[in-house]
Design a protein around this motif. Structure first.
Motif, PDB file in Angstrom:
ATOM      1  N   ARG A 124       9.927 -44.553  54.525  1.00  0.00           N
ATOM      2  CA  ARG A 124      10.113 -44.825  55.954  1.00  0.00           C
ATOM      3  C   ARG A 124      10.048 -43.544  56.791  1.00  0.00           C
ATOM      4  O   ARG A 124       9.409 -43.518  57.838  1.00  0.00           O
ATOM      5  N   ILE A 125      10.710 -42.506  56.319  1.00  0.00           N
ATOM      6  CA  ILE A 125      10.694 -41.275  57.101  1.00  0.00           C
ATOM      7  C   ILE A 125       9.305 -40.641  57.074  1.00  0.00           C
ATOM      8  O   ILE A 125       8.871 -40.010  58.041  1.00  0.00           O
ATOM      9  N   ALA A 126       8.568 -40.828  55.971  1.00  0.00           N
ATOM     10  CA  ALA A 126       7.198 -40.311  55.903  1.00  0.00           C
ATOM     11  C   ALA A 126       6.314 -40.996  56.938  1.00  0.00           C
ATOM     12  O   ALA A 126       5.460 -40.352  57.580  1.00  0.00           O
ATOM     13  N   ALA A 127       6.502 -42.308  57.116  1.00  0.00           N
ATOM     14  CA  ALA A 127       5.699 -43.029  58.102  1.00  0.00           C
ATOM     15  C   ALA A 127       5.931 -42.473  59.497  1.00  0.00           C
ATOM     16  O   ALA A 127       4.985 -42.289  60.282  1.00  0.00           O
ATOM     17  N   ILE A 128       7.173 -42.190  59.821  1.00  0.00           N
ATOM     18  CA  ILE A 128       7.490 -41.658  61.148  1.00  0.00           C
ATOM     19  C   ILE A 128       6.883 -40.275  61.338  1.00  0.00           C
ATOM     20  O   ILE A 128       6.230 -39.987  62.353  1.00  0.00           O
ATOM     21  N   LEU A 129       7.068 -39.401  60.359  1.00  0.00           N
ATOM     22  CA  LEU A 129       6.576 -38.035  60.488  1.00  0.00           C
ATOM     23  C   LEU A 129       5.053 -37.974  60.464  1.00  0.00           C
ATOM     24  O   LEU A 129       4.460 -37.035  61.008  1.00  0.00           O
ATOM     25  N   GLN A 130       4.413 -38.938  59.844  1.00  0.00           N
ATOM     26  CA  GLN A 130       2.949 -38.942  59.788  1.00  0.00           C
ATOM     27  C   GLN A 130       2.331 -39.776  60.904  1.00  0.00           C
ATOM     28  O   GLN A 130       1.111 -39.981  60.931  1.00  0.00           O
ATOM     29  N   GLY A 131       3.177 -40.267  61.819  1.00  0.00           N
ATOM     30  CA  GLY A 131       2.676 -40.944  63.003  1.00  0.00           C
ATOM     31  C   GLY A 131       2.066 -42.302  62.756  1.00  0.00           C
ATOM     32  O   GLY A 131       1.176 -42.740  63.492  1.00  0.00           O
ATOM     33  N   HIS A 190       2.846 -46.614  61.605  1.00  0.00           N
ATOM     34  CA  HIS A 190       3.914 -47.609  61.737  1.00  0.00           C
ATOM     35  C   HIS A 190       4.249 -48.283  60.417  1.00  0.00           C
ATOM     36  O   HIS A 190       5.373 -48.722  60.197  1.00  0.00           O
ATOM     37  N   SER A 191       3.304 -48.368  59.518  1.00  0.00           N
ATOM     38  CA  SER A 191       3.511 -49.035  58.233  1.00  0.00           C
ATOM     39  C   SER A 191       3.645 -48.001  57.127  1.00  0.00           C
ATOM     40  O   SER A 191       2.921 -47.006  57.093  1.00  0.00           O
ATOM     41  N   ASN A 192       4.558 -48.252  56.206  1.00  0.00           N
ATOM     42  CA  ASN A 192       4.699 -47.363  55.045  1.00  0.00           C
ATOM     43  C   ASN A 192       3.402 -47.271  54.245  1.00  0.00           C
ATOM     44  O   ASN A 192       3.128 -46.253  53.597  1.00  0.00           O
ATOM     45  N   TYR A 193       2.613 -48.341  54.289  1.00  0.00           N
ATOM     46  CA  TYR A 193       1.369 -48.367  53.515  1.00  0.00           C
ATOM     47  C   TYR A 193       0.271 -47.492  54.125  1.00  0.00           C
ATOM     48  O   TYR A 193      -0.784 -47.326  53.525  1.00  0.00           O
ATOM     49  N   GLU A 194       0.549 -46.937  55.301  1.00  0.00           N
ATOM     50  CA  GLU A 194      -0.406 -46.024  55.923  1.00  0.00           C
ATOM     51  C   GLU A 194      -0.062 -44.559  55.628  1.00  0.00           C
ATOM     52  O   GLU A 194      -0.757 -43.659  56.089  1.00  0.00           O
ATOM     53  N   THR A 195       0.995 -44.308  54.876  1.00  0.00           N
ATOM     54  CA  THR A 195       1.379 -42.936  54.550  1.00  0.00           C
ATOM     55  C   THR A 195       0.490 -42.381  53.444  1.00  0.00           C
ATOM     56  O   THR A 195      -0.261 -43.110  52.791  1.00  0.00           O
ATOM     57  N   ASP A 196       0.608 -41.070  53.231  1.00  0.00           N
ATOM     58  CA  ASP A 196      -0.331 -40.377  52.342  1.00  0.00           C
ATOM     59  C   ASP A 196      -0.325 -40.922  50.918  1.00  0.00           C
ATOM     60  O   ASP A 196      -1.386 -41.171  50.328  1.00  0.00           O
ATOM     61  N   ASN A 253       3.425 -34.195  54.245  1.00  0.00           N
ATOM     62  CA  ASN A 253       3.173 -35.221  53.239  1.00  0.00           C
ATOM     63  C   ASN A 253       4.478 -35.577  52.534  1.00  0.00           C
ATOM     64  O   ASN A 253       5.503 -34.908  52.710  1.00  0.00           O
ATOM     65  N   SER A 254       4.421 -36.616  51.746  1.00  0.00           N
ATOM     66  CA  SER A 254       5.647 -37.138  51.130  1.00  0.00           C
ATOM     67  C   SER A 254       6.303 -36.113  50.217  1.00  0.00           C
ATOM     68  O   SER A 254       7.543 -35.992  50.184  1.00  0.00           O
ATOM     69  N   ALA A 255       5.504 -35.380  49.463  1.00  0.00           N
ATOM     70  CA  ALA A 255       6.061 -34.375  48.556  1.00  0.00           C
ATOM     71  C   ALA A 255       6.798 -33.290  49.333  1.00  0.00           C
ATOM     72  O   ALA A 255       7.869 -32.815  48.919  1.00  0.00           O
ATOM     73  N   GLN A 256       6.253 -32.873  50.466  1.00  0.00           N
ATOM     74  CA  GLN A 256       6.900 -31.840  51.283  1.00  0.00           C
ATOM     75  C   GLN A 256       8.208 -32.345  51.878  1.00  0.00           C
ATOM     76  O   GLN A 256       9.195 -31.600  51.944  1.00  0.00           O
ATOM     77  N   ILE A 257       8.232 -33.608  52.307  1.00  0.00           N
ATOM     78  CA  ILE A 257       9.460 -34.185  52.871  1.00  0.00           C
ATOM     79  C   ILE A 257      10.545 -34.227  51.802  1.00  0.00           C
ATOM     80  O   ILE A 257      11.705 -33.864  52.046  1.00  0.00           O
ATOM     81  N   ARG A 258      10.188 -34.697  50.612  1.00  0.00           N
ATOM     82  CA  ARG A 258      11.154 -34.782  49.516  1.00  0.00           C
ATOM     83  C   ARG A 258      11.761 -33.414  49.224  1.00  0.00           C
ATOM     84  O   ARG A 258      12.977 -33.253  49.121  1.00  0.00           O
ATOM     85  N   GLU A 259      10.912 -32.391  49.110  1.00  0.00           N
ATOM     86  CA  GLU A 259      11.385 -31.045  48.794  1.00  0.00           C
ATOM     87  C   GLU A 259      12.215 -30.470  49.935  1.00  0.00           C
ATOM     88  O   GLU A 259      13.235 -29.812  49.695  1.00  0.00           O
ATOM     89  N   LYS A 260      11.809 -30.721  51.162  1.00  0.00           N
ATOM     90  CA  LYS A 260      12.547 -30.178  52.313  1.00  0.00           C
ATOM     91  C   LYS A 260      13.955 -30.759  52.364  1.00  0.00           C
ATOM     92  O   LYS A 260      14.930 -30.054  52.648  1.00  0.00           O
ATOM     93  N   PHE A 261      14.071 -32.044  52.084  1.00  0.00           N
ATOM     94  CA  PHE A 261      15.378 -32.698  52.077  1.00  0.00           C
ATOM     95  C   PHE A 261      16.281 -32.092  51.003  1.00  0.00           C
ATOM     96  O   PHE A 261      17.428 -31.711  51.274  1.00  0.00           O
ATOM     97  N   LEU A 262      15.769 -32.021  49.780  1.00  0.00           N
ATOM     98  CA  LEU A 262      16.574 -31.507  48.671  1.00  0.00           C
ATOM     99  C   LEU A 262      16.963 -30.048  48.906  1.00  0.00           C
ATOM    100  O   LEU A 262      18.101 -29.637  48.616  1.00  0.00           O
ATOM    101  N   GLN A 263      16.035 -29.269  49.425  1.00  0.00           N
ATOM    102  CA  GLN A 263      16.320 -27.861  49.667  1.00  0.00           C
ATOM    103  C   GLN A 263      17.359 -27.689  50.767  1.00  0.00           C
ATOM    104  O   GLN A 263      18.233 -26.816  50.689  1.00  0.00           O
ATOM    105  N   ILE A 317      -4.067 -46.866  47.506  1.00  0.00           N
ATOM    106  CA  ILE A 317      -4.869 -47.986  47.992  1.00  0.00           C
ATOM    107  C   ILE A 317      -6.355 -47.690  47.807  1.00  0.00           C
ATOM    108  O   ILE A 317      -7.131 -48.555  47.372  1.00  0.00           O
ATOM    109  N   LYS A 318      -6.767 -46.468  48.115  1.00  0.00           N
ATOM    110  CA  LYS A 318      -8.175 -46.106  47.923  1.00  0.00           C
ATOM    111  C   LYS A 318      -8.553 -46.143  46.445  1.00  0.00           C
ATOM    112  O   LYS A 318      -9.650 -46.597  46.078  1.00  0.00           O
TER     113      LYS A 318
END
Length: 867
Positions: free
Chosen positions: A234-241, A243-249, A4-14, A255-256
């Motif tokens: 953008r990187i979240a969209a790729i890792l979550q499979g 194509h659109s950023n709006y489909e990420t977590d 998820n986006s939070a995990q990507i952010r933390e992984k990058f910073l770490q 949106i919901k």
């Protein structure tokens, strides 16, 4: 690898923290002390001065997740949001930075390692670009990393030479693209098909080597540095499979929540994407101290809110909904940005209030726009219509463009710009942020400030300027700038004005009229009364009385800020201040006027704290430790890693580099002399202290004495006497209006005999002499009633003023609009007007043309009623 986006952010910073990078919290989206930018639009903006060499940090490597905004000025993605897969107003930029430490080789190695080893992206899916002339970067990618040469593109300056703006830090860059596969149309970067969606840029490595001057010259930076940026979305969209950023977590959750708030089931709507994007930018702008207004950054915020609300209405929203999304935003991003939770109530209140305000005008504005579209010949909405919607109904130009685009129409932008130029430039004045970053004087010196403890000090001249040029000597009579190795003079910053005084020379003196910063150097502006040279020893003497007055007013701002938050609520935040010797002003966020009772309570509380003679204490602290301790950071200020904390007992604790009194008792007396609104949601209080407050109080006493003498009464009875006079004046005004109405009614008896037939319609067009303009409206109503069906246009002139009023009975408003009729006459007498189809008024300033104006209106009416 799905994260998820939070995990990507933390992984990058770490990842970068483990490689010696300082984890730097996201800076505000309002650039600190940077006149060149409307908003923080890239991850490197907070480090701009570091790249230029004018700011030194305790670290040479950094990593951050920087919140960014592109919705105003030169960098504006607003119109694309909701219509593409990857455009946003708000986005998070993950970055790693080197300030003269590592360069191209390490930056490229880190990027490849993070992408392929940490995120497990297939190497064969990655494509690389380099600047055409950058052989060094090409060789590192090809020979050291092992990227096949057929997956490395050489790209020209347009795409692979990065610049912050027209001036400032810049350099060649290298981009990493992700290949979504042959099932998606598009070609690699550098090919004719590069605009397709198959190859998506995910990371840009900027090799910061130069500082671009206003004339285009590239000056080498003191130390070659690295600035990288990878969009989290953008990187979240790729890792979550997807194509659109709006489909990420994160976006799917928002949106919901938006769908639930507006009451729809279909979550594929582009309007929901707009709303989900805009709740992020709006909430973070408010967190950073921006409030909706009609100017500058506040107007950009207003535009974004109104765009989101309009898309909610498209989906059928009947009630306020936008503010309800703040809760879900906190669920998604509150851990990374705790300030969202801390300011939740402020965010929700600001959004709710703005949405309610816009709802009042939205329906009427849409009606006007739909009427124009219905009668439109062609596909372009005229610029004057766009401006009317903007000026009268609060529709920004891009909102109108957004609405008409759905009907395959466009707007006349040039016509709108021309209409805008005819009145005060509002928030569109982004050019004020286009100041040349390098146009200011430069100095490599760093002055030590001695003024916290003394108003005097001995020092050495280290640099001199005359006419903008560095010189070795200022002769007697020269105006220029003196920079000392150390000085007690305070340079203007944080709202506090610069000191004045004198520098005593061996033979004469330098009169200091102002003190400003040039980089880290404290610059004494003034005039030499005697020669002054580099390396001369001087005795610096600050104007002590002026400094003491400034201290009183500055310390009073801290007491006022604390008292406002206590009395009005914690939504109050400082929006600016000006601390002078004579008075101080304090701007703060609040949505309604401060009442007279509240003003009195503020004065009572603050003067009690002054009498308590609370001792001030100062302490140097790490900025994060200071914030954890409860110190308030002021809106728009840029702070170093170590900050000065000013504490006034338990009353106030703020980050502040200004000069202050030793104890609150030194302030003497505190008086509020004015309170007013300066923008939507922003109030201003003006204050005097010390001797100036005593003079102000005595002046009020003298005024009260004069009033009491005039009314022949005592002080306590003055309000009663004033109330009696006001009541008497209102009664006389009422009697006057009654008499004028009777005269007008008598006049109507004669006017009814002046009816003419125009195209089968009864009409009265007449000028009335010596008639009060206020009586015209009632007279028109009376004549309409007598006519039953007809048109009336009446005018009267007094001195250099013309008053016009037109009335049309309801049955005729489809053939004749009162506003059109009244403006036919108003145009001739140098005026304009408006109103409803059945009643409209206008004014003018050329009574000598009144007869011609009525004739013109009559002729127009004849043409309109021919059919």
């Amino acid at each position: 690898m799905s994260m998820n986006s939070a995990q990507i952010r933390e992984k990058f910073l770490q990842f970068f923290a483990e490689r010696g990078h300082e984890r730097v919290p996201s800076a505000s989206m309002i650039p600190g002390n940077d006149p060149t930018l409307l908003f923080t639009n890239a991850g490197m903006v907070p480090f701009k001065d570091v790249f230029l060499g004018t700011d030194k940090r305790r670290y040479t490597r950094a990593t951050s997740a920087q919140r960014c905004l592109r919705a105003g000025g030169k960098h504006n993605d607003l119109e694309n949001v909701g219509y593409t897969a990857r455009h946003h107003t708000f986005f998070e930029m993950l970055g790693n930075f080197s300030f003269g430490d590592y360069f191209k080789r390490e930056a490229i190695q880190y990027a490849w390692q993070f992408l392929t080893e940490e995120l497990k992206l297939p190497a064969e899916k990655l494509w690389v670009t380099v600047f055409t002339e950058d052989d060094e970067a090409y060789d590192i990618w090809a020979k050291e990393i092992g990227v096949p040469e057929d997956r490395i593109s050489r790209i020209g300056e347009k795409d692979n030479f990065w610049s912050m703006g027209d001036t400032g830090p810049c350099g060649p860059c290298s981009e990493v693209f992700y290949d979504h596969g042959p099932e998606v149309w598009g070609g690699p970067p550098g090919t004719p098909e590069e605009d397709g969606d198959r190859y998506i840029e995910i990371w840009n490595l900027v090799f910061m080597q130069y500082n671009r001057q206003a004339d285009g010259t590239l000056e080498p930076l003191p130390d070659p540095s690295i600035d990288t940026g990878m969009g989290l979305e953008r990187i979240a969209a790729i890792l979550q499979g997807v194509h659109s950023n709006y489909e990420t977590d994160t976006f799917q959750a928002l949106i919901k929540a938006a769908a639930q708030a507006v009451g729809v089931d279909d979550t594929e709507s582009k309007s929901l994407r707009v709303i989900a994007d805009h709740i992020r930018s709006c909430s973070f702008l408010i967190v950073d101290g921006v409030m909706p207004s009609n100017e500058g950054r506040g107007y950009v915020l207003r535009r974004i809110i109104r765009r989101a609300v309009r898309h909610g209405h498209l989906l059928g929203a009947k009630q306020a909904f936008f503010y309800k999304l703040v809760a879900e935003l906190i669920n998604q991003m509150g851990d990374a940005y705790p300030e969202l939770s801390e300011k939740r109530q402020i965010i929700e209140d600001a959004l709710h209030r703005e949405e309610q305000q816009f709802a009042k005008t939205l329906e009427r504005g849409l009606t006007i726009l739909n009427e124009e579209i219905a009668g439109l010949e062609g596909t372009v909405i005229p610029g004057d219509v766009v401006f009317k919607l903007y000026d009268t109904y609060g529709f920004p130009m891009d909102l109108t463009a957004d609405i008409v685009r759905e009907q395959k129409l466009t707007i006349d932008e040039e016509g709108f710009a021309q209409a805008m130029a005819e009145q005060r430039q509002r928030a569109q004045q982004s050019s004020q942020f286009g100041v040349d970053y390098n146009s200011q004087l430069k100095s490599s010196q760093q002055s030590e400030f001695l003024g916290y403890d003394s108003n005097e000090g001995h020092s050495t001249v280290v640099e001199l300027f005359k006419n903008g040029e560095s010189v070795d000597e200022l002769a007697a009579g020269d105006e220029g700038i003196v920079i000392l190795s150390a000085t007690p003079f305070y340079a203007e910053s944080g709202g506090q004005v610069g000191d004045t005084g004198r520098l005593l020379l061996a033979d004469g003196e330098f009169e200091v009229s102002d003190t400003q910063y040039i980089g880290k150097a404290i610059a004494h502006h003034g005039k030499a009364h005697g020669a002054i040279k580099r390396n001369d020893r001087v005795e610096a003497q600050v104007d002590a009385q002026r400094r003491d007055n400034i201290r009183r007013n500055h310390s009073a701002t801290h007491l006022l800020h604390a008292a406002l938050r206590k009395l009005l609520g914690e939504h109050v935040n400082q929006k600016g201040s000006l601390v002078e010797a004579e008075r101080m002003r304090f701007d703060f966020s609040h949505f309604e006027p401060v009442s007279k009772q509240q003003i009195a309570e503020l004065e009572r509380q603050i003067n009690a704290q002054i009498r308590a003679n609370i001792e001030l204490s100062t302490q140097l602290m790490n900025i994060e430790d200071a914030k954890q301790a409860g110190a308030m950071a002021l809106f728009g200020e840029k702070y170093d890693d170590d900050v000065r904390v000013v504490r006034m007992g338990d009353v106030s604790m703020e980050l502040c580099g200004g000069t202050h009194v030793r104890a609150t008792g030194d302030i003497g007396l505190f008086r509020i002399i004015n309170e007013t609104g300066i923008a939507s949601g922003v109030r201003r209080i003006e204050v005097v202290t010390g001797a100036a407050a005593v003079d102000y109080t005595l002046g009020q006493q003298r005024l009260l004495d004069q009033l009491a003498a005039e009314f022949k009464t005592d002080h306590e009875s003055v309000p009663e006497k004033v109330a009696q006079l006001q009541s008497r004046a209102k009664e006389l005004e009422r009697q006057k209006e009654q008499l004028q109405q009777k005269l007008a009614q008598q006049a109507s008896g004669g006017l009814i005999n002046q009816v003419t037939d125009i195209g089968g319609v009864k009409a009265i067009v007449a000028e009335l002499e010596q008639t009060d303009p206020k009586a015209l409206r009632g007279l028109v109503d009376d004549l309409k009633n007598q006519l039953g069906s007809g048109v009336v246009l009446l005018a009267t002139a007094q001195a250099n003023k013309v008053s016009l009023i037109a009335g049309v009975t309801k049955d005729l408003t489809k053939r004749v609009k009162a506003g059109d009729l009244v403006n036919q006459a108003a145009n001739v007498v140098g005026g304009k007007g408006g109103g409803r189809p059945d009643m409209a008024q206008a004014g003018g300033s050329q009574p000598e043309h009144l007869s011609e104006a009525l004739a013109t209106a009559t002729s127009w009416l004849q043409n309109e009623l021919k059919s």
